[in-house]
Design a protein around this motif. Structure first.
Motif, PDB file in Angstrom:
ATOM      1  N   SER A 102       0.933  -1.191  -0.108  1.00  0.00           N
ATOM      2  CA  SER A 102       0.096   0.009  -0.082  1.00  0.00           C
ATOM      3  C   SER A 102       0.706   1.052   0.118  1.00  0.00           C
ATOM      4  O   SER A 102       0.566   2.278  -0.621  1.00  0.00           O
ATOM      5  N   ALA A 103       1.969   1.125   0.539  1.00  0.00           N
ATOM      6  CA  ALA A 103       2.841   2.269   0.684  1.00  0.00           C
ATOM      7  C   ALA A 103       3.324   2.598  -0.702  1.00  0.00           C
ATOM      8  O   ALA A 103       3.534   3.440  -1.195  1.00  0.00           O
ATOM      9  N   ALA A 104       3.779   1.704  -1.545  1.00  0.00           N
ATOM     10  CA  ALA A 104       4.225   1.612  -2.827  1.00  0.00           C
ATOM     11  C   ALA A 104       3.223   2.283  -3.753  1.00  0.00           C
ATOM     12  O   ALA A 104       3.314   3.298  -4.678  1.00  0.00           O
ATOM     13  N   VAL A 105       1.880   1.677  -3.455  1.00  0.00           N
ATOM     14  CA  VAL A 105       0.868   2.209  -4.357  1.00  0.00           C
ATOM     15  C   VAL A 105       0.480   3.613  -4.118  1.00  0.00           C
ATOM     16  O   VAL A 105       0.398   4.399  -5.132  1.00  0.00           O
ATOM     17  N   ALA A 106       0.717   3.967  -3.130  1.00  0.00           N
ATOM     18  CA  ALA A 106       0.506   5.449  -2.497  1.00  0.00           C
ATOM     19  C   ALA A 106       1.430   6.294  -3.389  1.00  0.00           C
ATOM     20  O   ALA A 106       0.969   7.552  -4.012  1.00  0.00           O
ATOM     21  N   MET A 107       2.668   5.789  -3.414  1.00  0.00           N
ATOM     22  CA  MET A 107       3.685   6.957  -4.204  1.00  0.00           C
ATOM     23  C   MET A 107       3.429   6.580  -5.685  1.00  0.00           C
ATOM     24  O   MET A 107       3.711   7.524  -6.398  1.00  0.00           O
ATOM     25  N   LEU A 108       3.212   5.489  -6.360  1.00  0.00           N
ATOM     26  CA  LEU A 108       3.168   5.355  -7.511  1.00  0.00           C
ATOM     27  C   LEU A 108       1.868   5.936  -8.281  1.00  0.00           C
ATOM     28  O   LEU A 108       1.921   6.502  -9.340  1.00  0.00           O
ATOM     29  N   GLU A 109       0.775   6.128  -7.360  1.00  0.00           N
ATOM     30  CA  GLU A 109      -0.483   6.677  -7.659  1.00  0.00           C
ATOM     31  C   GLU A 109      -0.395   8.426  -7.804  1.00  0.00           C
ATOM     32  O   GLU A 109      -1.194   8.968  -8.119  1.00  0.00           O
ATOM     33  N   THR A 110       0.693   8.867  -7.584  1.00  0.00           N
ATOM     34  CA  THR A 110       0.930  10.124  -7.776  1.00  0.00           C
ATOM     35  C   THR A 110       1.569  10.605  -9.031  1.00  0.00           C
ATOM     36  O   THR A 110       1.624  11.615  -9.417  1.00  0.00           O
ATOM     37  N   GLU A 111       1.857   9.615  -9.818  1.00  0.00           N
ATOM     38  CA  GLU A 111       2.466   9.890 -11.123  1.00  0.00           C
ATOM     39  C   GLU A 111       1.347   9.180 -12.359  1.00  0.00           C
ATOM     40  O   GLU A 111       0.269   8.445 -11.835  1.00  0.00           O
ATOM     41  N   SER A 112       1.542   9.710 -13.552  1.00  0.00           N
ATOM     42  CA  SER A 112       0.640   9.118 -14.819  1.00  0.00           C
ATOM     43  C   SER A 112       0.877   7.721 -14.941  1.00  0.00           C
ATOM     44  O   SER A 112       2.029   7.169 -15.051  1.00  0.00           O
ATOM     45  N   ASP A 113      -0.303   7.142 -14.925  1.00  0.00           N
ATOM     46  CA  ASP A 113      -0.155   5.337 -15.229  1.00  0.00           C
ATOM     47  C   ASP A 113       0.127   5.277 -16.710  1.00  0.00           C
ATOM     48  O   ASP A 113       0.065   4.094 -17.258  1.00  0.00           O
ATOM     49  N   ARG A 114       0.053   6.229 -17.655  1.00  0.00           N
ATOM     50  CA  ARG A 114       0.403   5.928 -19.117  1.00  0.00           C
ATOM     51  C   ARG A 114       1.920   5.485 -19.238  1.00  0.00           C
ATOM     52  O   ARG A 114       2.198   5.170 -20.093  1.00  0.00           O
ATOM     53  N   MET A 115       2.751   6.086 -18.425  1.00  0.00           N
ATOM     54  CA  MET A 115       4.387   5.785 -18.789  1.00  0.00           C
ATOM     55  C   MET A 115       4.777   4.597 -17.768  1.00  0.00           C
ATOM     56  O   MET A 115       4.047   4.501 -16.584  1.00  0.00           O
ATOM     57  N   PRO A 116       5.711   3.917 -18.109  1.00  0.00           N
ATOM     58  CA  PRO A 116       6.235   3.042 -17.230  1.00  0.00           C
ATOM     59  C   PRO A 116       6.682   3.488 -15.849  1.00  0.00           C
ATOM     60  O   PRO A 116       7.456   4.203 -15.698  1.00  0.00           O
ATOM     61  N   LEU A 117       6.259   2.805 -14.853  1.00  0.00           N
ATOM     62  CA  LEU A 117       6.393   3.362 -13.401  1.00  0.00           C
ATOM     63  C   LEU A 117       7.153   1.920 -12.811  1.00  0.00           C
ATOM     64  O   LEU A 117       6.632   0.975 -12.800  1.00  0.00           O
ATOM     65  N   LEU A 118       8.297   2.266 -12.044  1.00  0.00           N
ATOM     66  CA  LEU A 118       8.782   1.619 -11.020  1.00  0.00           C
ATOM     67  C   LEU A 118       9.047   2.112  -9.519  1.00  0.00           C
ATOM     68  O   LEU A 118       9.466   2.994  -9.749  1.00  0.00           O
ATOM     69  N   TYR A 119       8.646   1.415  -8.667  1.00  0.00           N
ATOM     70  CA  TYR A 119       8.806   1.609  -7.204  1.00  0.00           C
ATOM     71  C   TYR A 119      10.022   0.722  -6.733  1.00  0.00           C
ATOM     72  O   TYR A 119       9.726  -0.574  -6.964  1.00  0.00           O
ATOM     73  N   ALA A 120      10.581   1.252  -5.915  1.00  0.00           N
ATOM     74  CA  ALA A 120      11.638   0.350  -5.200  1.00  0.00           C
ATOM     75  C   ALA A 120      12.114   1.350  -4.170  1.00  0.00           C
ATOM     76  O   ALA A 120      12.006   2.369  -3.814  1.00  0.00           O
TER      77      ALA A 120
END
Length: 300
Positions: A102-120
């Motif tokens: 859920s912590a990862a998703v919260a940070m990913l959700e701040t970006e546009s989901d149209r481009m490739p996104l990677l959280y680490a």
């Protein structure tokens, strides 16, 4: 609530596997589906996994021949579903905190989901009995970037969470000769999209003698480990860069950083440009200096 497919590769993992699976199943505020591949285990791992599969409808298990960590995770990528919001890698012997995904998703959700996104993010190193714990101290002050990804991987696979565009992009450009899956994800996301690096840790990274890829947390141990694996690094960076250039040709053919690393061993002027380039770097200053010294002798 976002859906996440977690991809776990297991190999002779009976000792700690149940603890890891249980920690994944109790993730908060996300819908988890767990896809597990047995990488040719010779112990009771597959039997254990089948027990979990019968008990939980959100767990799917399949077996394959032994391909090693990278090969097994690439196979999981190819078998992942296309309907999930996000995807994640999991090792077989760690422990996830309930809010890891859920912590990862919260940070990913701040970006546009149209481009490739990677959280680490970071991890907490733990002894095999989990009683001794210590935050991993490697500094990551500089931003995650393709120029950094060319020289090192700061995105540990067990922390990675990524979106569907990155999954599809990687799956469509897999090479027969593979590098470590998590490094390849970092390279691809850094070039074509965005990498989000979390300075917080949401998992225990268990250290024991059977780790496929381990980590040495203390400075001295870390350097001894690097020296021990020194021979394995010969031409690794330039060869990996060449694989990336081949996989994503012709899109990346004009990238200056990629050309420098791919061709520096063939041209003196390119070597000099690479050594003094500020756009290609390692996070740690001393590591960065050593890396440039090794470029002088065309080792990497």
């Amino acid at each position: 609530m976002k859906s996440i497919q977690v991809m776990l590769s297991a190999y002779n993992g009976c000792l700690y596997l149940s603890q890891q699976i249980e920690s994944i199943l109790v993730q908060e505020n996300v819908e988890v589906s767990l896809l597990i591949r047995d990488d040719g285990s010779t112990d009771q791992t597959m039997k254990l996994l089948q027990t979990y599969e019968k008990r939980y409808p959100n767990i799917s298990v399949y077996a394959g021949s032994n391909r090693g960590a990278a090969g097994s995770f690439y196979d999981l990528l190819q078998n992942a579903g296309r309907s999930f919001d996000y995807y994640a890698f999991a090792d077989q012997d760690d422990i996830w905190f309930p809010d890891k995904l859920s912590a990862a998703v919260a940070m990913l959700e701040t970006e546009s989901d149209r481009m490739p996104l990677l959280y680490a993010g970071k991890v907490i190193c733990a002894s095999k009995d989990l009683k001794k714990r210590e935050a991993f101290s490697y500094r990551t002050d500089r931003k995650p970037d393709f120029g950094n990804a060319l020289l090192e991987n700061i995105c540990m696979g067990c922390t990675q969470v990524f979106n569907r565009p990155l999954l599809i992009l990687v799956r469509e450009h897999l090479m027969q000769r593979t590098v470590m899956h998590d490094w390849w994800m970092y390279l691809t996301a850094a070039y074509f999209g965005k990498v989000i690096y979390d300075q917080h840790a949401y998992m225990l990274y268990r250290q024991h003698d059977k780790n496929v890829v381990g980590m040495k947390n203390q400075w001295g141990k870390r350097w001894r480990n690097r020296i021990r694996h020194f021979s394995q690094m010969k031409h690794k960076l330039s060869d990996q860069a060449e694989l990336f250039r081949m996989a994503y040709a012709p899109i990346v053919k004009d990238d200056v950083r990629l050309r420098l690393l791919c061709e520096y061993r063939r041209h003196v002027m390119l070597k000099l440009k690479l050594i003094f380039s500020k756009s290609i770097y390692r996070q740690n200053r001393l590591d960065d200096i050593v890396c440039r010294l090794l470029f002088i002798i065309s080792y990497l």
